[in-house]
Scaffold this motif. Structure first.
Motif, PDB file in Angstrom:
ATOM      1  N   LEU A 110     -25.670  24.098  13.018  1.00  0.00           N
ATOM      2  CA  LEU A 110     -25.667  22.868  13.603  1.00  0.00           C
ATOM      3  C   LEU A 110     -25.125  21.778  13.164  1.00  0.00           C
ATOM      4  CD1 LEU A 110     -27.037  21.343  16.020  1.00  0.00           C
ATOM      5  CD2 LEU A 110     -29.081  20.918  14.712  1.00  0.00           C
ATOM      6  N   LEU A 111     -25.221  21.651  11.661  1.00  0.00           N
ATOM      7  CA  LEU A 111     -24.715  20.554  10.696  1.00  0.00           C
ATOM      8  C   LEU A 111     -23.071  20.472  10.929  1.00  0.00           C
ATOM      9  CD1 LEU A 111     -26.047  18.396   8.786  1.00  0.00           C
ATOM     10  CD2 LEU A 111     -24.833  19.941   7.028  1.00  0.00           C
ATOM     11  N   VAL A 112     -22.594  21.489  10.901  1.00  0.00           N
ATOM     12  CA  VAL A 112     -21.113  21.867  10.767  1.00  0.00           C
ATOM     13  C   VAL A 112     -20.809  21.607  12.250  1.00  0.00           C
ATOM     14  CG1 VAL A 112     -18.974  23.316  10.465  1.00  0.00           C
ATOM     15  CG2 VAL A 112     -20.942  23.172   8.700  1.00  0.00           C
ATOM     16  N   ALA A 113     -21.282  22.083  13.167  1.00  0.00           N
ATOM     17  CA  ALA A 113     -20.929  22.164  14.499  1.00  0.00           C
ATOM     18  C   ALA A 113     -20.970  20.454  15.085  1.00  0.00           C
ATOM     19  CB  ALA A 113     -22.198  22.746  15.500  1.00  0.00           C
ATOM     20  N   MET A 114     -21.931  19.707  14.275  1.00  0.00           N
ATOM     21  CA  MET A 114     -22.052  18.298  14.749  1.00  0.00           C
ATOM     22  C   MET A 114     -20.715  17.433  14.108  1.00  0.00           C
ATOM     23  SD  MET A 114     -26.050  17.304  14.737  1.00  0.00           S
ATOM     24  CE  MET A 114     -25.651  15.713  15.052  1.00  0.00           C
ATOM     25  N   LEU A 115     -20.499  17.881  13.077  1.00  0.00           N
ATOM     26  CA  LEU A 115     -19.375  17.314  12.265  1.00  0.00           C
ATOM     27  C   LEU A 115     -18.062  17.726  13.068  1.00  0.00           C
ATOM     28  CD1 LEU A 115     -19.547  18.027   8.514  1.00  0.00           C
ATOM     29  CD2 LEU A 115     -19.250  15.611   9.616  1.00  0.00           C
ATOM     30  N   LEU A 116     -17.976  18.818  13.628  1.00  0.00           N
ATOM     31  CA  LEU A 116     -16.631  19.289  14.515  1.00  0.00           C
ATOM     32  C   LEU A 116     -16.770  18.447  15.603  1.00  0.00           C
ATOM     33  CD1 LEU A 116     -16.395  22.976  13.446  1.00  0.00           C
ATOM     34  CD2 LEU A 116     -15.054  20.990  12.651  1.00  0.00           C
ATOM     35  N   ASN A 117     -17.896  18.192  16.123  1.00  0.00           N
ATOM     36  CA  ASN A 117     -17.921  17.610  17.634  1.00  0.00           C
ATOM     37  C   ASN A 117     -17.692  16.424  17.669  1.00  0.00           C
ATOM     38  OD1 ASN A 117     -18.182  18.352  20.308  1.00  0.00           O
ATOM     39  ND2 ASN A 117     -20.314  17.048  20.141  1.00  0.00           N
ATOM     40  N   ARG A 118     -16.835  15.485  16.551  1.00  0.00           N
ATOM     41  CA  ARG A 118     -16.746  14.299  16.775  1.00  0.00           C
ATOM     42  C   ARG A 118     -15.319  13.843  17.113  1.00  0.00           C
ATOM     43  NH1 ARG A 118     -20.687  11.688  13.435  1.00  0.00           N
ATOM     44  NH2 ARG A 118     -19.600   9.769  13.503  1.00  0.00           N
ATOM     45  N   GLY A 119     -14.743  14.986  17.489  1.00  0.00           N
ATOM     46  CA  GLY A 119     -13.279  14.698  18.075  1.00  0.00           C
ATOM     47  C   GLY A 119     -12.369  14.636  17.160  1.00  0.00           C
ATOM     48  N   MET A 207     -24.733   9.368  27.479  1.00  0.00           N
ATOM     49  CA  MET A 207     -26.124   9.113  27.407  1.00  0.00           C
ATOM     50  C   MET A 207     -26.127   8.408  25.577  1.00  0.00           C
ATOM     51  SD  MET A 207     -28.114  12.457  28.005  1.00  0.00           S
ATOM     52  CE  MET A 207     -29.675  11.780  28.489  1.00  0.00           C
ATOM     53  N   TYR A 208     -25.064   8.754  24.893  1.00  0.00           N
ATOM     54  CA  TYR A 208     -24.877   8.273  23.473  1.00  0.00           C
ATOM     55  C   TYR A 208     -24.488   6.851  23.664  1.00  0.00           C
ATOM     56  CZ  TYR A 208     -25.371  12.891  21.635  1.00  0.00           C
ATOM     57  OH  TYR A 208     -25.798  14.161  21.433  1.00  0.00           O
ATOM     58  N   GLU A 209     -23.652   6.448  24.280  1.00  0.00           N
ATOM     59  CA  GLU A 209     -23.087   5.291  24.780  1.00  0.00           C
ATOM     60  C   GLU A 209     -24.211   4.102  25.138  1.00  0.00           C
ATOM     61  OE1 GLU A 209     -19.744   5.615  27.288  1.00  0.00           O
ATOM     62  OE2 GLU A 209     -18.837   6.523  25.683  1.00  0.00           O
ATOM     63  N   ALA A 210     -24.989   4.705  26.171  1.00  0.00           N
ATOM     64  CA  ALA A 210     -26.134   3.965  26.612  1.00  0.00           C
ATOM     65  C   ALA A 210     -27.208   3.621  25.323  1.00  0.00           C
ATOM     66  CB  ALA A 210     -26.845   4.607  27.790  1.00  0.00           C
ATOM     67  N   GLN A 221     -30.747   8.661  17.807  1.00  0.00           N
ATOM     68  CA  GLN A 221     -29.920   9.340  18.799  1.00  0.00           C
ATOM     69  C   GLN A 221     -29.822  10.778  18.493  1.00  0.00           C
ATOM     70  OE1 GLN A 221     -25.993   7.874  19.324  1.00  0.00           O
ATOM     71  NE2 GLN A 221     -26.650   5.878  18.902  1.00  0.00           N
ATOM     72  N   PHE A 222     -29.941  11.308  17.218  1.00  0.00           N
ATOM     73  CA  PHE A 222     -29.780  12.685  16.969  1.00  0.00           C
ATOM     74  C   PHE A 222     -31.388  13.472  17.520  1.00  0.00           C
ATOM     75  CE2 PHE A 222     -31.237  15.991  14.083  1.00  0.00           C
ATOM     76  CZ  PHE A 222     -30.291  17.179  14.584  1.00  0.00           C
ATOM     77  N   ILE A 225     -32.007  12.448  21.498  1.00  0.00           N
ATOM     78  CA  ILE A 225     -30.764  12.959  22.701  1.00  0.00           C
ATOM     79  C   ILE A 225     -30.394  14.384  22.290  1.00  0.00           C
ATOM     80  CG2 ILE A 225     -28.580  12.590  23.833  1.00  0.00           C
ATOM     81  CD1 ILE A 225     -28.935   9.598  23.280  1.00  0.00           C
ATOM     82  N   THR A 226     -29.661  14.320  21.130  1.00  0.00           N
ATOM     83  CA  THR A 226     -29.058  15.780  20.686  1.00  0.00           C
ATOM     84  C   THR A 226     -29.922  16.624  20.742  1.00  0.00           C
ATOM     85  OG1 THR A 226     -27.352  14.364  19.368  1.00  0.00           O
ATOM     86  CG2 THR A 226     -27.416  16.909  19.203  1.00  0.00           C
ATOM     87  N   LEU A 227     -31.279  16.479  19.666  1.00  0.00           N
ATOM     88  CA  LEU A 227     -31.940  17.732  19.545  1.00  0.00           C
ATOM     89  C   LEU A 227     -32.661  18.116  20.722  1.00  0.00           C
ATOM     90  CD1 LEU A 227     -32.180  19.310  17.103  1.00  0.00           C
ATOM     91  CD2 LEU A 227     -34.218  17.828  16.427  1.00  0.00           C
TER      92      LEU A 227
END
Lengths: 316, 294
Positions: A110-119, A207-210, A221-222, A225-227
Motif C-alpha cells: 500500500l505504501l509503495v502504491a501510494m507513492l507511485l500514485n502521485r503521478g 474528493m481530495y481537492e474538496a 485525508q488518508f 478518504i483513501t483507506l
C-alpha cells in the motif's frame, strides 16, 4: 381387437416418437452446453470431488499406501491435538508466519502504491521493478539465493560487517530462520501493490481537492478518504495473501532441505503434511492434516466475510 | 475582497508548486532506493555466477574482478544428468500444460458465459467454490489414483489435469472476458446457422486473444515454477524438471560448488525473465483486473 391392437400399436409408436422427440429436444437444448463442459466435468468429479471424498474417508483411517486402510475413527484428529508436538510446532510456525508476513507485505504494497500514485514520472519502470520479485518469488532459484543471502558468510552479513556488526547465521539460527522467510515473503509485495494501484486509481481526485479546501491534512485525508474507499481492495488482498501464506511450501522446503530445520523453526504446515504423506507414508494422518487445513482456511474466509460488513466500505 | 482572494490563491499555488516539487524529488529518492534494495540480491546473484569460485563469499560488489563462465559449464554438468535434460523436460511439461489449460478452460468458460443449458448456474457456483480449495485435500487420493494407473514417473499426472480444466481460476478469468464480448456477434453467427462449436472457434477465440494470452503466460510461468507436483510424481532423475534439478543440486553438491548452483539458478530464471520483459503489460493488467496471487 385388431383395431384396438392397431391403435395401441400406433399409440406405442407415438410414445416412442414422443420420447425420442423429448430426448432430441433435451439434447438440442442442453447438449452443446454439456459437451463444452465435459472436460471440466470429468476433472471436477474425477480429480476434485472424488479425491475430496476419498481423502475425507482416509482421514479416519490408518492408510499407509501399502496395506488396506483400517477405520480408526477420529483418532487421527485426536492425535493432532493431544499427542503430536510436531503438529503443534507446525501450527505455531505457520500462524507466526501468517500474522507477520501478511500485514507487513500489505503495508509495503500500500505504501509503495501510494507513492507511485502521485503521478510520478517513470511509473511503469518502478512498477515493473517492484513486481519482478513477485513473479520470480516461489521458484527454487530464489529460495537458493535466500539461503545464500542469509547464510553465516552471506551477503547480508558481509554488508553488516561494513558497520562492524558480526551477524549470526540467520538461516541456521532457530531464532531468526523464520524471519528470513517472512522477509522473503514481504520482498514479493509486487502483486498486491499492483492491485492497490488499480484500486487507488478508482478514487475520484475531486474528493481530495474538496478535502484539502476544507483544510484536511494529508494524514486525515488518508484516514478519511483513501483507506475507507480502499477497504474492498484491502479485504480482497488480505484474503488472497493469507490463504497463500497458509499454503506456502517451496521456500521453506528448499531452505531447510525439506526438514523444517533448525529445530522445526521453519516447519510450515504444508511441509509437515508433505513429510507425513510422502516421507513416512502416513497417508491417513496426512489426510486429516489436509482437512484441518481446509477447515482453517474456510473458517478464516467465513470470519472475514462475516466481519467485512463492519469495516469494508461498499459504494452501493 | 475578490482581488485579495485571488492573490491568496496565486501565492498558494506558487508555494504548493515548489512544495510539490520537493515531495516529488523525495518520492523519487525513496523509490530509487527501494528499487536498488529490491534488485540488489538478484543482480548480486547474476554477478556471482561470472566470478571465480573463491571470490563469491568475499565480495559483495556487483562487478566481478575477473570474468569467467566456468560456473555455468561446471553447473550444467554438475549432476549425473545434465541440465539440458531438465530444461527439455520443463519446456515439454510447460508447453503441453499451456495447450491443455487454454483449450479445456476456454471450452468450459464458453459454456458458462454463452450457452443456455439446465444446471448452468449450479455448475458455475461449484466451479467458483473450487477456486478457494487448497489442493492438499485432493493431493493424496490423486497420488494413489495416478499410482494405480501406473503414471508415476511419467509426465501424465502433471499434464492430464490441465486437459480437464482443473485449474478453475483460468475458467473464471475467461468467463469474465467472454461476457464482455458483444452478444450481437455470436447471435449473428447463430442466425447464419453456425453451430456452437463453430461460434466458439470462429468468433469467440479470435476475439479473446488477450485473455488467452494472459492465461497461456501464467500457465507457463506457474508450471515452470511448480515444485510440489514434480517432487511427488517424478523420481527418476532423467525425468526431472529444472526446479527438481536445482533442488538436487543443493542437496548433493550445493555446499561445495556454489558458483555452479547459482549459475543454474540464474538459468532457470531466464525464461521467466524473458516473459516478464515481453509480456509485462499483459501480466500487470492480468493481475490488476483479476487480482492474481502472484
Amino acid at each position: 381387437m385388431t383395431a384396438s391392437s392397431l391403435e395401441s400399436g400406433s399409440r406405442g409408436a407415438g410414445n416412442k416418437v414422443g420420447t425420442r422427440n423429448v430426448l432430441a429436444k433435451i439434447w438440442q437444448q442442453d447438449g452443446p452446453g454439456y459437451m463444452f463442459l465435459l472436460p471440466w466435468l470429468i476433472g471436477f468429479f474425477g480429480l476434485t470431488v472424488g479425491p475430496m471424498v476419498t481423502s475425507l474417508y482416509l482421514s479416519f483411517t490408518d492408510f499407509d499406501l501399502l496395506t488396506d486402510p483400517n477405520w480408526v475413527g477420529a483418532s487421527n484428529y485426536v492425535r493432532m491435538f493431544t499427542a503430536d508436538p510436531k503438529f503443534a510446532a507446525a501450527m505455531r510456525v505457520t500462524f507466526f508466519f501468517v500474522i507477520f508476513s501478511v500485514p507487513l507485505k500489505l503495508a509495503f504494497a500500500l505504501l509503495v502504491a501510494m507513492l507511485l500514485n502521485r503521478g510520478l514520472r517513470g511509473l511503469p519502470l518502478y512498477r515493473a521493478i517492484f513486481y519482478l520479485p513477485s513473479l520470480l518469488g516461489t521458484s527454487v532459484a530464489i529460495a537458493i539465493l535466500w539461503r545464500q543471502l542469509f547464510a553465516g558468510d552471506g551477503l547480508v552479513n558481509q554488508f553488516l560487517a561494513n558497520f562492524g556488526i558480526d551477524g549470526p547465521s540467520w538461516i541456521s539460527n532457530p531464532r531468526y530462520s523464520l524471519w528470513t522467510l517472512i522477509v522473503l515473503s514481504v520482498w514479493q509485495f509486487g502483486s498486491p501493490m499492483i492491485i492497490f494501484l488499480a484500486g487507488l486509481r478508482q478514487i475520484p481526485q475531486d474528493m481530495y481537492e474538496a478535502a484539502s479546501l476544507d483544510g484536511a491534512s494529508k494524514f486525515r485525508q488518508f484516514y478519511k478518504i483513501t483507506l475507507p474507499l480502499l477497504t474492498p481492495v484491502v479485504f480482497f488482498n488480505a484474503i488472497v495473501q493469507t490463504i497463500e501464506a497458509f499454503k506456502s511450501f517451496t521456500p521453506a522446503f528448499v531452505i531447510s532441505g525439506g526438514t523444517g530445520a533448525p529445530i522445526n523453526s521453519t516447519l510450515f504446515y504444508t511441509l509437515y503434511l508433505y513429510q507425513e504423506a510422502f516421507g513416512f507414508f502416513r497417508m491417513g494422518y496426512a489426510s486429516a492434516l489436509a482437512w484441518f487445513l481446509l477447515a482453517m482456511i474456510a473458517a478464516f474466509t467465513a470470519f472475514s466475510f462475516l466481519t467485512s460488513k463492519y469495516w469494508v466500505h461498499y459504494d452501493d | 475582497m475578490t482581488t485579495e482572494a485571488h492573490n491568496l490563491t496565486v501565492v498558494g499555488t506558487e508555494s504548493s508548486k515548489s512544495r510539490r516539487r520537493i515531495i516529488s524529488i523525495v518520492s523519487h529518492v525513496i523509490l530509487v532506493g527501494a528499487s536498488i534494495l529490491m534488485l540488489y540480491p538478484l543482480l548480486w546473484m547474476l554477478a556471482s555466477t561470472f566470478r571465480p569460485e573463491n571470490e563469491i563469499f568475499t565480495s559483495s560488489s556487483l562487478w566481478p574482478s575477473s570474468f569467467s563462465i566456468d560456473s555455468y559449464i561446471r553447473g550444467w554438468n554438475g549432476l549425473r544428468v545434465s541440465f539440458g535434460t531438465f530444461f527439455l523436460n520443463s519446456f515439454i511439461i510447460s508447453i503441453v500444460s499451456v495447450i491443455g489449460n487454454v483449450f479445456a478452460c476456454s471450452l468450459a468458460a464458453y459454456a458458462f458465459a454463452r450457452l443456455e443449458f439446465r444446471g448452468r448456474k449450479f455448475w458455475f457456483a461449484l466451479m467458483l467454490m473450487t477456486l478457494m480449495l487448497p489442493y492438499h485435500v485432493t493431493l493424496i487420493p490423486q497420488y494413489v489414483l495416478f499410482l494405480q494407473l501406473g503414471w508415476v514417473d511419467t509426465f501424465l499426472p502433471l499434464l492430464v489435469p490441465k486437459f480437464l480444466a482443473v485449474d478453475a481460476f483460468f475458467i473464471f478469468l475467461m468467463v469474465q472476458f467472454f461476457r464482455g464480448i458483444p452478444r450481437e456477434l455470436d447471435e449473428a453467427a447463430m442466425m447464419d446457422g453456425c453451430s456452437a462449436w463453430r461460434i466458439y472457434y470462429k468468433v469467440m477465440l479470435p476475439l479473446s486473444m488477450p485473455v488467452l494470452a494472459t492465461a497461456a503466460i501464467f500457465t507457463f510461468l506457474w508450471t515452470w515454477d511448480d515444485f510440489l507436483g514434480p517432487l511427488i510424481y517424478l523420481n527418476d532423475m532423467r525425468s526431472y524438471t529444472v526446479q527438481l534439478g536445482l533442488r538436487t543440486f543443493v542437496d548433493s553438491t550445493g555446499e561445495s560448488d556454489f558458483g555452479g548452483m547459482l549459475a543454474m539458478s540464474v538459468l532457470t530464471i531466464v525464461p521467466v525473465f524473458v516473459f516478464f520483459l515481453f509480456f509485462q503489460r499483459l501480466l500487470i493488467e492480468g493481475i490488476a483486473t483479476t487480482g492474481m496471487k502472484r
